[in-house]
Design a protein around this motif. Structure first.
Motif, PDB file in Angstrom:
ATOM      1  N   ALA A 141       1.837  11.611   4.814  1.00  0.00           N
ATOM      2  CA  ALA A 141       1.487  10.561   3.983  1.00  0.00           C
ATOM      3  C   ALA A 141       2.615   9.439   4.366  1.00  0.00           C
ATOM      4  CB  ALA A 141       1.700  11.117   2.279  1.00  0.00           C
ATOM      5  N   LEU A 142       3.855  10.009   4.236  1.00  0.00           N
ATOM      6  CA  LEU A 142       4.980   8.835   4.687  1.00  0.00           C
ATOM      7  C   LEU A 142       4.762   8.363   6.037  1.00  0.00           C
ATOM      8  CD1 LEU A 142       8.021  10.908   3.261  1.00  0.00           C
ATOM      9  CD2 LEU A 142       6.934   8.790   2.290  1.00  0.00           C
ATOM     10  N   ILE A 143       4.167   9.222   7.068  1.00  0.00           N
ATOM     11  CA  ILE A 143       4.001   8.775   8.477  1.00  0.00           C
ATOM     12  C   ILE A 143       2.936   7.519   8.607  1.00  0.00           C
ATOM     13  CG2 ILE A 143       3.177   9.218  10.632  1.00  0.00           C
ATOM     14  CD1 ILE A 143       4.456  12.061  10.313  1.00  0.00           C
ATOM     15  N   ARG A 144       1.997   7.768   7.614  1.00  0.00           N
ATOM     16  CA  ARG A 144       0.557   6.913   7.438  1.00  0.00           C
ATOM     17  C   ARG A 144       1.230   5.639   6.829  1.00  0.00           C
ATOM     18  NH1 ARG A 144      -4.518   8.555   8.365  1.00  0.00           N
ATOM     19  NH2 ARG A 144      -5.122  10.850   8.791  1.00  0.00           N
ATOM     20  N   GLU A 145       1.894   5.705   5.722  1.00  0.00           N
ATOM     21  CA  GLU A 145       2.543   4.785   4.945  1.00  0.00           C
ATOM     22  C   GLU A 145       3.355   3.705   5.906  1.00  0.00           C
ATOM     23  OE1 GLU A 145       5.610   3.830   1.442  1.00  0.00           O
ATOM     24  OE2 GLU A 145       3.683   5.236   0.889  1.00  0.00           O
ATOM     25  N   PRO A 154      -0.252  12.205  -0.551  1.00  0.00           N
ATOM     26  CA  PRO A 154      -0.930  13.250  -0.179  1.00  0.00           C
ATOM     27  C   PRO A 154      -2.255  13.761  -0.979  1.00  0.00           C
ATOM     28  CG  PRO A 154       1.255  13.894  -0.750  1.00  0.00           C
ATOM     29  CD  PRO A 154       1.032  12.369  -1.027  1.00  0.00           C
ATOM     30  N   ASP A 155      -3.283  14.066  -0.370  1.00  0.00           N
ATOM     31  CA  ASP A 155      -4.598  14.379  -1.408  1.00  0.00           C
ATOM     32  C   ASP A 155      -5.097  15.697  -0.406  1.00  0.00           C
ATOM     33  OD1 ASP A 155      -6.298  14.704  -3.176  1.00  0.00           O
ATOM     34  OD2 ASP A 155      -7.544  13.332  -2.538  1.00  0.00           O
ATOM     35  N   LYS A 156      -5.607  16.619  -1.371  1.00  0.00           N
ATOM     36  CA  LYS A 156      -6.316  17.871  -0.826  1.00  0.00           C
ATOM     37  C   LYS A 156      -5.157  18.808  -0.061  1.00  0.00           C
ATOM     38  CE  LYS A 156     -10.953  15.575  -0.965  1.00  0.00           C
ATOM     39  NZ  LYS A 156     -12.167  15.354  -0.166  1.00  0.00           N
ATOM     40  N   ALA A 157      -5.541  18.716   1.183  1.00  0.00           N
ATOM     41  CA  ALA A 157      -4.698  19.725   2.147  1.00  0.00           C
ATOM     42  C   ALA A 157      -3.704  18.617   2.837  1.00  0.00           C
ATOM     43  CB  ALA A 157      -5.458  20.388   3.177  1.00  0.00           C
ATOM     44  N   GLY A 158      -3.695  17.372   2.597  1.00  0.00           N
ATOM     45  CA  GLY A 158      -2.505  16.536   3.128  1.00  0.00           C
ATOM     46  C   GLY A 158      -1.056  17.093   2.529  1.00  0.00           C
ATOM     47  N   THR A 159      -0.013  16.682   3.150  1.00  0.00           N
ATOM     48  CA  THR A 159       1.269  16.921   2.984  1.00  0.00           C
ATOM     49  C   THR A 159       2.157  15.397   2.801  1.00  0.00           C
ATOM     50  OG1 THR A 159       2.045  16.681   5.481  1.00  0.00           O
ATOM     51  CG2 THR A 159       1.356  18.790   4.617  1.00  0.00           C
ATOM     52  N   LYS A 160       3.374  15.576   2.086  1.00  0.00           N
ATOM     53  CA  LYS A 160       3.955  14.329   1.835  1.00  0.00           C
ATOM     54  C   LYS A 160       4.517  13.720   3.200  1.00  0.00           C
ATOM     55  CE  LYS A 160       7.721  12.810  -0.989  1.00  0.00           C
ATOM     56  NZ  LYS A 160       8.954  13.046  -1.950  1.00  0.00           N
ATOM     57  N   ILE A 194       0.753  -1.089  -0.020  1.00  0.00           N
ATOM     58  CA  ILE A 194      -0.074  -0.082   0.026  1.00  0.00           C
ATOM     59  C   ILE A 194       0.839   1.229   0.063  1.00  0.00           C
ATOM     60  CG2 ILE A 194      -1.769   1.261   1.487  1.00  0.00           C
ATOM     61  CD1 ILE A 194      -2.897  -1.204   2.352  1.00  0.00           C
ATOM     62  N   ARG A 195       0.547   2.267  -1.002  1.00  0.00           N
ATOM     63  CA  ARG A 195       1.250   3.577  -1.142  1.00  0.00           C
ATOM     64  C   ARG A 195       0.406   4.466  -0.617  1.00  0.00           C
ATOM     65  NH1 ARG A 195       6.530   2.493  -1.254  1.00  0.00           N
ATOM     66  NH2 ARG A 195       7.140   0.780  -2.962  1.00  0.00           N
ATOM     67  N   VAL A 196       1.087   5.486   0.130  1.00  0.00           N
ATOM     68  CA  VAL A 196       0.066   6.733   0.363  1.00  0.00           C
ATOM     69  C   VAL A 196       0.539   7.864   0.003  1.00  0.00           C
ATOM     70  CG1 VAL A 196      -0.751   7.971   2.484  1.00  0.00           C
ATOM     71  CG2 VAL A 196      -0.526   5.506   2.867  1.00  0.00           C
ATOM     72  N   ILE A 226       2.981   3.273   9.434  1.00  0.00           N
ATOM     73  CA  ILE A 226       2.064   3.050  10.258  1.00  0.00           C
ATOM     74  C   ILE A 226       1.398   1.687   9.414  1.00  0.00           C
ATOM     75  CG2 ILE A 226       0.019   3.093  11.486  1.00  0.00           C
ATOM     76  CD1 ILE A 226       0.893   6.069  11.896  1.00  0.00           C
ATOM     77  N   ILE A 227       1.206   1.738   8.489  1.00  0.00           N
ATOM     78  CA  ILE A 227       0.470   0.616   7.479  1.00  0.00           C
ATOM     79  C   ILE A 227       1.399  -0.555   7.447  1.00  0.00           C
ATOM     80  CG2 ILE A 227      -0.404  -0.162   5.471  1.00  0.00           C
ATOM     81  CD1 ILE A 227      -1.876   2.718   5.119  1.00  0.00           C
ATOM     82  N   ARG A 228       2.652  -0.127   6.935  1.00  0.00           N
ATOM     83  CA  ARG A 228       3.771  -1.281   6.855  1.00  0.00           C
ATOM     84  C   ARG A 228       3.935  -1.824   8.209  1.00  0.00           C
ATOM     85  NH1 ARG A 228       8.288   1.038   2.693  1.00  0.00           N
ATOM     86  NH2 ARG A 228       7.111   1.262   0.796  1.00  0.00           N
ATOM     87  N   SER A 229       3.890  -1.135   9.303  1.00  0.00           N
ATOM     88  CA  SER A 229       4.242  -1.622  10.617  1.00  0.00           C
ATOM     89  C   SER A 229       3.201  -2.535  10.988  1.00  0.00           C
ATOM     90  CB  SER A 229       4.233  -0.571  11.688  1.00  0.00           C
ATOM     91  OG  SER A 229       4.739  -1.027  12.997  1.00  0.00           O
ATOM     92  N   ILE A 230       1.966  -2.229  10.719  1.00  0.00           N
ATOM     93  CA  ILE A 230       0.997  -3.182  10.949  1.00  0.00           C
ATOM     94  C   ILE A 230       0.950  -4.553  10.159  1.00  0.00           C
ATOM     95  CG2 ILE A 230      -1.777  -3.449  10.622  1.00  0.00           C
ATOM     96  CD1 ILE A 230      -2.015  -0.441  11.229  1.00  0.00           C
ATOM     97  N   TYR A 231       1.148  -4.200   8.997  1.00  0.00           N
ATOM     98  CA  TYR A 231       1.425  -5.519   8.103  1.00  0.00           C
ATOM     99  C   TYR A 231       2.606  -6.477   8.538  1.00  0.00           C
ATOM    100  CZ  TYR A 231      -1.722  -4.442   4.465  1.00  0.00           C
ATOM    101  OH  TYR A 231      -2.795  -4.254   3.716  1.00  0.00           O
ATOM    102  N   LYS A 232       3.744  -5.802   9.181  1.00  0.00           N
ATOM    103  CA  LYS A 232       5.005  -6.458   9.514  1.00  0.00           C
ATOM    104  C   LYS A 232       4.542  -7.223  10.822  1.00  0.00           C
ATOM    105  CE  LYS A 232       9.534  -5.895  10.950  1.00  0.00           C
ATOM    106  NZ  LYS A 232      10.821  -4.912  11.161  1.00  0.00           N
ATOM    107  N   ASN A 233       3.993  -6.716  11.715  1.00  0.00           N
ATOM    108  CA  ASN A 233       3.719  -7.024  13.200  1.00  0.00           C
ATOM    109  C   ASN A 233       2.524  -8.155  13.214  1.00  0.00           C
ATOM    110  OD1 ASN A 233       5.628  -5.561  14.201  1.00  0.00           O
ATOM    111  ND2 ASN A 233       4.163  -3.906  14.748  1.00  0.00           N
ATOM    112  N   SER A 234       1.849  -8.151  12.117  1.00  0.00           N
ATOM    113  CA  SER A 234       0.779  -9.158  12.256  1.00  0.00           C
ATOM    114  C   SER A 234       0.923 -10.143  11.112  1.00  0.00           C
ATOM    115  CB  SER A 234      -0.657  -8.625  11.706  1.00  0.00           C
ATOM    116  OG  SER A 234      -0.621  -7.733  10.556  1.00  0.00           O
TER     117      SER A 234
END
Length: 372
Positions: free
Chosen positions: A117-121, A108-114, A104-106, A123-131
């Motif tokens: 987006a990198l922080i969210r990505e 930025p959209d609308k008022a988001g920042t890069k 999953i790649r994140v 977190i997602i990778r951490s969830i995938y790795k830990n589970s």
């Protein structure tokens, strides 16, 4: 046992007095009756696909002869050979995915920042790795290829036995035929389902230890599971995780000047009113929406064992992974790779067996000749 594990078994075992019924049910019997009706509807709607998928799985592991033909040939001492070529086809598709795992790649959209987006990505990778999320997705893909549908689930579990922090984990459902979905849900992933079930067979001893006050009655339905032994196994009890989407009250959402939307239900107006985005007429962007969340109960055949467990998510955290789906206007039919390879494979097994039969029956000529 994905559905069972969703209940955080590290907690103190629930007692009957700890279980809270939803407000729209008068008693436990009313709740269980409605639950069984949902289950019957789900199984009845998709039973033809489930039976066909199970047959595909049996065919894939080598049970490829018609029962009566096989018995007849064996009774006559004729070869009944199985040259299972389907495993190679399944392995090719599954292997391609194993070598090319999706990520999953994140962006930025609308008022988001890069940076966000990198922080969210991360977190997602951490969830995938830990589970070990790859296992959950790969198991679902395997059954998608074989029978037309796999499934996996999202759990919220404690990070360890000595902490209070919880984390998200993707878990495999090793028995996709135990997952039953709302037939009114049309989203391929099941994201619009209002309810779903995940069944588990647990040892009787574990059941007694976990719920000593409960009778050892396996979950069944108005169908014929128990009479045909479909869910009955010696020394086990069948329980289900019953998921339902619940709407309780409303929550207030507001659009802020930075482009983010936040829940301000529990905030005083003066805390946020000056930071809101305004319409052309000067009114702030505020609206009330239903407060929806997923709720899960663990049930046996005649009792609610634990619950409710509330998940702050917008859909049932049990996900379908379907193969081909085609509707003929009356039913939806679903299949994977195996369904239409079965007849060619049967013919292949039959002709190879006939050839072997002819080779066995062929006379062995003995040539007599002088040494010269």
């Amino acid at each position: 046992m994905a559905g069972y594990m969703s209940a955080n078994l590290g907690d103190t075992p629930a007692r009957k007095s700890d279980i809270k019924l939803p407000e729209d049910y008068s008693d436990e019997g009313d709740f269980l009756k409605d639950m069984r009706q949902h289950y019957d509807n789900g199984v009845g709607y998709d039973e033809h696909n489930m039976r066909a998928a199970q047959d595909d799985a049996k065919f894939t592991i080598g049970k490829q002869w018609d029962e009566y033909i096989e018995q007849d040939r064996r009774r006559k001492n004729k070869p009944t050979l199985t040259f299972n070529r389907l495993v190679a086809f399944v392995a090719q598709i599954i292997g391609n995915r194993l070598m090319n795992e999706t990520e999953i790649r994140v962006y930025p959209d609308k008022a988001g920042t890069k940076g966000i987006a990198l922080i969210r990505e991360g977190i997602i990778r951490s969830i995938y790795k830990n589970s070990y999320a790859d296992l959950a997705r790969d198991e679902a893909h395997k059954y998608q290829v074989i029978g037309g549908q796999g499934a996996f689930c999202l759990n919220i579990e404690y990070s360890g036995d000595d902490v209070f922090e919880q984390e998200l984990r993707l878990k495999p459902i090793y028995d996709p035929y135990a997952a039953v979905f709302d037939p009114l849900g049309i989203d391929p992933s099941g994201g619009d389902c209002e309810w779903a079930f995940v069944g588990d067979d647990i040892p009787t001893k574990t059941f007694k230890k976990r719920w000593p006050w409960a009778a050892e009655v396996s979950f069944d339905s108005g169908y014929r599971w128990d009479t045909k032994g479909y869910w009955f196994r010696e020394d086990t009890v069948r329980i289900v995780s019953y998921w339902r989407m619940v709407t309780e009250g409303i929550k207030t959402l507001a659009l802020f000047q930075d482009g983010t939307t936040r829940d301000v239900t529990d905030m005083e107006e003066y805390e946020y009113i000056n930071e809101l985005a305004l319409r052309k007429n000067g009114e702030p962007y505020i609206r009330d929406v239903p407060n929806r969340f997923a709720q899960m109960y663990i049930c046996s055949g005649n009792a609610i064992l634990e619950g409710p467990f509330n998940y702050p998510v917008s859909s049932i955290p049990v996900y379908r992974v379907p193969g081909w789906e085609v509707s003929d206007g009356e039913r939806t039919y679903r299949w994977g790779l195996i369904r239409f390879l079965k007849d060619p494979q049967r013919l292949h097994n039959y002709w190879r067996s006939v050839i072997a039969e002819q080779l066995i029956a062929a006379p062995r000529n003995k040539y007599l000749a002088t040494p010269d």
